[in-house]
Design a protein around this motif. Structure first.
Motif, PDB file in Angstrom:
ATOM      1  N   VAL A 187      53.219  55.657  60.694  1.00  0.00           N
ATOM      2  CA  VAL A 187      52.898  55.866  59.281  1.00  0.00           C
ATOM      3  C   VAL A 187      54.174  56.331  58.598  1.00  0.00           C
ATOM      4  O   VAL A 187      54.797  57.308  59.027  1.00  0.00           O
ATOM      5  CB  VAL A 187      51.790  56.926  59.113  1.00  0.00           C
ATOM      6  N   ALA A 240      44.961  58.957  56.053  1.00  0.00           N
ATOM      7  CA  ALA A 240      45.491  58.086  57.101  1.00  0.00           C
ATOM      8  C   ALA A 240      45.270  58.715  58.472  1.00  0.00           C
ATOM      9  O   ALA A 240      44.843  58.042  59.420  1.00  0.00           O
ATOM     10  CB  ALA A 240      46.974  57.819  56.859  1.00  0.00           C
ATOM     11  N   VAL A 249      51.952  51.675  58.680  1.00  0.00           N
ATOM     12  CA  VAL A 249      51.215  51.996  57.464  1.00  0.00           C
ATOM     13  C   VAL A 249      52.204  52.623  56.496  1.00  0.00           C
ATOM     14  O   VAL A 249      52.879  53.603  56.825  1.00  0.00           O
ATOM     15  CB  VAL A 249      50.053  52.969  57.762  1.00  0.00           C
ATOM     16  N   GLY A 271      50.141  48.090  56.707  1.00  0.00           N
ATOM     17  CA  GLY A 271      49.083  48.512  55.804  1.00  0.00           C
ATOM     18  C   GLY A 271      49.697  49.014  54.512  1.00  0.00           C
ATOM     19  O   GLY A 271      50.569  49.884  54.534  1.00  0.00           O
ATOM     20  N   ALA A 316      44.411  51.836  54.115  1.00  0.00           N
ATOM     21  CA  ALA A 316      45.641  51.189  54.584  1.00  0.00           C
ATOM     22  C   ALA A 316      45.698  51.183  56.112  1.00  0.00           C
ATOM     23  O   ALA A 316      46.113  50.194  56.732  1.00  0.00           O
ATOM     24  CB  ALA A 316      46.867  51.883  53.999  1.00  0.00           C
ATOM     25  N   VAL A 317      45.270  52.282  56.733  1.00  0.00           N
ATOM     26  CA  VAL A 317      45.218  52.344  58.197  1.00  0.00           C
ATOM     27  C   VAL A 317      44.220  51.322  58.726  1.00  0.00           C
ATOM     28  O   VAL A 317      44.518  50.558  59.650  1.00  0.00           O
ATOM     29  CB  VAL A 317      44.839  53.766  58.685  1.00  0.00           C
ATOM     30  N   ALA A 373      45.575  47.765  58.462  1.00  0.00           N
ATOM     31  CA  ALA A 373      46.653  47.496  59.420  1.00  0.00           C
ATOM     32  C   ALA A 373      46.102  47.341  60.832  1.00  0.00           C
ATOM     33  O   ALA A 373      46.499  46.421  61.568  1.00  0.00           O
ATOM     34  CB  ALA A 373      47.694  48.614  59.369  1.00  0.00           C
TER      35      ALA A 373
END
Length: 160
Positions: free
Chosen positions: A20, A37, A76, A112, A141-142, A145
């Motif tokens: 991340v 996240a 991410v 992501g 977003a996580v 991805a």
């Protein structure tokens, strides 16, 4: 609301290595995106996650390019850009979007996209996953991805 019609993803991230990359501008919003996240990574069973902090959204693509060379299962990218009174907003948003897309396309590593590009700070707060927020873009977003990484796991990686 932008979240209408979004899929409900249930992702098994066990055994995946995820990085991340989070910007530092707008601390309250970024801390919330990062917390979302982290919750999504834990919920998906990811135990190998690294968090890197970069100054802002403009720096996300170069960090993602460097990280992608280590072949994680997913990256991410988290950031927030709030429109101001100059064209700076458009330049930063375009650079972050194009740069992250290029990294993902060139390397085959799913990225992501958790970069909020908003007109007001209130819009960002509504998407940051805070209590009372309408959406949790860090978690989304996580999930995106990881879901993409799972879909692509059976295909050979791009080599250049």
């Amino acid at each position: 609301m932008s979240g209408q019609g979004s899929p409900k993803l249930t992702v098994d991230g066990s055994g995946m290595r995820v990085v991340v990359i989070a910007a530092q501008w707008h601390t309250e919003i970024m801390d919330a995106l990062l917390a979302g996240a982290r919750r999504a990574l834990t919920s998906a069973g990811v135990t190998d996650a690294t968090v890197l902090r970069v100054p802002g959204a403009f720096e996300l693509p170069v960090a993602a390019a460097r990280v992608a060379a280590s072949r994680p299962d997913a990256i991410v990218a988290l950031g927030v850009v709030v429109r101001g009174g100059t064209p700076h907003f458009e330049y930063v948003c375009q650079a972050a979007t194009a740069g992250l897309t290029e990294v993902s396309s060139r390397t085959g590593v799913p990225v992501g996209f958790g970069v909020l590009t908003v007109d007001t700070e209130r819009q960002a707060l509504d998407r940051a996953g805070l209590p009372g927020s309408d959406e949790d873009k860090g978690a989304e977003a996580v999930e995106a991805a990881l879901a993409t990484a799972r879909v692509l796991a059976g295909f050979p990686a791009v080599s250049k």
